[in-house]
Design an enzyme around this catalytic site. Structure first.
Site, mmCIF file in Angstrom:
data_model
loop_
_atom_site.group_PDB
_atom_site.id
_atom_site.type_symbol
_atom_site.label_atom_id
_atom_site.label_comp_id
_atom_site.label_asym_id
_atom_site.label_seq_id
_atom_site.Cartn_x
_atom_site.Cartn_y
_atom_site.Cartn_z
ATOM 1 N N ARG A 10 11.246 -6.109 4.607
ATOM 2 C CA ARG A 10 11.012 -4.647 4.574
ATOM 3 C C ARG A 10 12.005 -3.915 5.480
ATOM 4 N NH1 ARG A 10 5.129 -2.352 5.282
ATOM 5 N NH2 ARG A 10 5.058 -3.693 7.113
ATOM 6 N N ARG A 59 11.211 -2.600 11.171
ATOM 7 C CA ARG A 59 10.185 -2.203 12.141
ATOM 8 C C ARG A 59 10.028 -3.286 13.198
ATOM 9 N NH1 ARG A 59 5.036 -0.515 8.495
ATOM 10 N NH2 ARG A 59 3.981 -1.533 10.237
ATOM 11 N N ARG A 80 -9.496 1.219 9.269
ATOM 12 C CA ARG A 80 -9.006 -0.133 9.497
ATOM 13 C C ARG A 80 -10.021 -0.987 10.239
ATOM 14 N NH1 ARG A 80 -3.171 0.456 9.130
ATOM 15 N NH2 ARG A 80 -2.066 -1.504 9.436
ATOM 16 N N LYS A 128 0.827 -1.215 0.000
ATOM 17 C CA LYS A 128 0.000 0.000 0.000
ATOM 18 C C LYS A 128 0.859 1.262 0.000
ATOM 19 C CE LYS A 128 -2.149 -1.129 3.786
ATOM 20 N NZ LYS A 128 -1.454 -2.426 4.048
ATOM 21 N N ARG A 169 -0.888 -9.279 13.366
ATOM 22 C CA ARG A 169 -1.400 -8.206 12.494
ATOM 23 C C ARG A 169 -2.261 -8.788 11.373
ATOM 24 N NH1 ARG A 169 3.876 -5.641 10.811
ATOM 25 N NH2 ARG A 169 2.617 -4.264 9.510
#
Ligand code: ADP
Ligand code: AMP
Length: 216
Positions: free
Chosen positions: A127, A161, A88, A13, A172
């Protein structure tokens, strides 16, 4: 245009939003980035958000909705915005509907990025983001920076992260399926949703997204 991007964590995203926002000349509003900016500035809001984020849970609506509305009320968002990571859950989607109604605006499109779970896990595991600005996003394999550990955009340090660790990622994804996925049906009822595959090269996905937006 007013656009909402939906998709599981790691779908791409933020990566797509950066290109789309530039192409469409609208601001990219990512609630996750806003929380991380607050955390690195050590604000109260950042401290409150951190405990939920590190556990892979949603930050409570009373914190999140106000922050998102404040951002959408900024002058640069007067003619449109691209929302990434907000809403969300259903309560946030209803709050956004009400806010847009009150301000005489409406959404133009909801883009749903579809990616198989094993690919999402690969994307999250690799990531790396920039300490200076968490919208500068890299991947150790798929989008490696020119110099390892250094942001191509601003020279900042790249790091993983805390919530991208495996245990938190599982939580998540669970939260995405139970809380966030239902907003797709909420927006389908308003005729706003286009689902596109987010597999393939970043540029291919951007092209699919731009085509989907043209049809709206
Ligand atoms: P989200 O904002 O949905 O959580 P990101 O945009 O941060 O996802 O992307 C997750 C990771 O996957 C990042 O490391 C990014 O560089 C990488 N990525 C994004 N799009 C693609 C793609 N089309 N192919 C391969 N890797 C991608
Ligand atoms: P993201 O950067 O979109 O992956 O978001 C990282 C984390 O920030 C999420 O796992 C949540 O803890 C929190 N967060 C971001 N956006 C929201 C939102 N709209 N509602 C609640 N929590 C959010």
């Amino acid at each position: 245009m007013r656009i909402v991007l939906v998709g599981p964590p790691g779908a791409g995203k933020g990566t797509q939003a950066a290109f789309l926002a530039k192409n469409l000349a609208i601001p990219h509003i990512a609630t996750g980035d806003l929380f991380r900016a607050n955390m690195s500035q050590g604000t109260d809001l950042g401290r409150k958000a951190k405990e939920y984020m590190s556990a892979g849970q949603l930050v409570p609506d009373e914190i999140t909705i106000g922050m998102a509305k404040d951002r959408m009320a900024q002058p640069d968002a007067a003619n449109g915005f691209l929302l990434d990571g907000f809403p969300r859950n259903i309560a946030q989607a209803q709050a956004l509907d009400a806010y847009l109604d009150e301000t005489g605006r409406q959404l133009d499109a909801v883009l749903d990025l579809e990616v198989p779970e094993d690919e999402v896990v690969r994307r999250i595991a690799g990531r790396r983001i920039c300490r200076n600005d968490s919208s500068h996003v890299f991947h150790v394999e798929y989008k490696a920076p020119a110099t390892e550990g250094v942001c191509d955009v601003c020279g900042g340090e790249l790091y993983q992260r805390e919530d991208d660790r495996e245990e938190t990622v599982r939580k998540r994804l669970e939260v995405y399926h139970s809380e966030t996925e239902p907003i797709i049906d909420h927006y389908k009822a308003q005729g706003l949703v286009t689902t596109i595959s987010a597999l393939g090269a970043v540029e291919e996905v951007t092209e699919r997204a731009m085509n989907a937006l043209k049809r709206d």
